[in-house]
Scaffold this motif. Sequence first.
Motif, PDB file in Angstrom:
ATOM      1  N   SER A 117     -39.388 -14.658 -12.885  1.00 19.11           N
ATOM      2  CA  SER A 117     -39.690 -14.308 -14.260  1.00 19.11           C
ATOM      3  C   SER A 117     -39.953 -15.750 -14.888  1.00 19.11           C
ATOM      4  N   HIS A 151     -33.074 -13.089 -19.025  1.00 19.05           N
ATOM      5  CA  HIS A 151     -32.799 -14.225 -18.046  1.00 19.05           C
ATOM      6  C   HIS A 151     -32.633 -15.631 -19.011  1.00 19.05           C
ATOM      7  N   LEU A 202     -42.613  -4.242 -17.325  1.00 16.45           N
ATOM      8  CA  LEU A 202     -41.298  -4.903 -17.602  1.00 16.45           C
ATOM      9  C   LEU A 202     -41.435  -5.562 -18.748  1.00 16.45           C
ATOM     10  N   LYS A 249     -39.320  -8.482 -20.777  1.00 17.97           N
ATOM     11  CA  LYS A 249     -38.489  -9.408 -20.306  1.00 17.97           C
ATOM     12  C   LYS A 249     -38.373 -10.482 -21.712  1.00 17.97           C
ATOM     13  N   HIS A 290     -32.659  -8.845 -14.930  1.00 16.90           N
ATOM     14  CA  HIS A 290     -33.228  -7.820 -16.010  1.00 16.90           C
ATOM     15  C   HIS A 290     -32.954  -7.216 -16.775  1.00 16.90           C
ATOM     16  N   PRO A 291     -33.210  -7.277 -17.923  1.00 20.41           N
ATOM     17  CA  PRO A 291     -34.353  -7.734 -18.487  1.00 20.41           C
ATOM     18  C   PRO A 291     -34.027  -9.205 -19.377  1.00 20.41           C
TER      19      PRO A 291
END
Length: 292
Positions: free
Chosen positions: A18, A135, A42, A44, A132-133
Motif C-alpha cells: 500500500s 495503514h 480497495l 485505503k 487493511h483498510p
Amino acid sequence: MPHTLPHWFLLGAGNMGSLAAWYLTRAGHRITVIRDATASPLEKTLWLPDGQPQAFSLPVLAPAALPDRIDHLLVAVKTPYTRQAMATVADRLDNGARVLRFQNGIGALDGLLPAGCQLMEAITTSAVKGQHPTHTVVAENATWLGGSSPPPDWFATLAKHWPHLHWEDDIRPRQWHKLVANAVINPLTALHDVPNGRVSDDPALREQAQQLCREADQILQHLDPAWPGHSMDNVLAVARATAGNTSSMRADRQRGAPTEVDAINGWLVKQAEKLGLAVPANRQVVTALTVR
C-alpha cells in the motif's frame, strides 16, 4: 515525445504494498491490485508521519480477468505466499516485463520469473503497521531501487513523489546490509517476543545476535571478498533506532502466521550449504521458526 507511465499490477496490498502504491499513484502511475476475494476497489487510508490521513482507492481485478500480457508487476506479498501469488500471473508476464520486488529477504522470486523479465529490487528502511483498510507509516526513511540496468525513464519523476528514494545500479550491498540486520533482529525478537531494542539491551540476546551476525558476515565474505564484515555495529544501531518497534517476524508469529525466516536466515543457510560452511545459529532459528 513524453514517455508513457507504467500501469503496475500489484500482488500484495498489505502495509508495504500500500505504501508503494500510494507513492506510485502520486507520481501518475496506474495501479491495479490482483485479488481473488472481490472485484470492488480497495479503499485505503494511509496515515503519514505528519499525522495527515491520505485516502486513496485501488482498482481490483481477479486473476481470470487480467489482460493477456502484463509488462509491469509489483510483488509485495509476504515471502511465504510468493509462489502461490506468482502462479496467477507468471504466464502473463511479457518478454521484457519489469518486475519490482518489494519484499524482505532475498530469493523469493528465484525460479518463478519467465526468461527475459527485468527484475528490480526495492530496499527500504521505512516502516508501516496496520491492516487493511488503515495503514500507519511509522517511519518514512530511505528507499533504494535497483537492478542490473540503468534507471527507467520514469524514475526521476517518481523520486519527486517518493520521499528519500534513490537508485542503485548495484543494489546488492544495500540488500545485504538489510539482510544481516533482519537475520539478527527479526528471529530473536520473534522467538523471545520482545521489541527490537532488547537485542541491544539484553546481554544474553546480544550474545546470540553476535553469533548470528558472525555467521552472516562469514557467508557474505565468501560470496564477495569485498564485503567489509563487522556488521554488528550496524545491527545494534538499527535495534536502538527502532527500539520500541515490533519486527515483522515477531508480528507474524503473534498472529500465528508463517514468518519470512526462509527468505532471510534460510537464504543464508542455503548459501552456507553451497559453500560448505557451518552456520548452527542461523540453522537453529530457521528450524525454530519454520511451521511444520
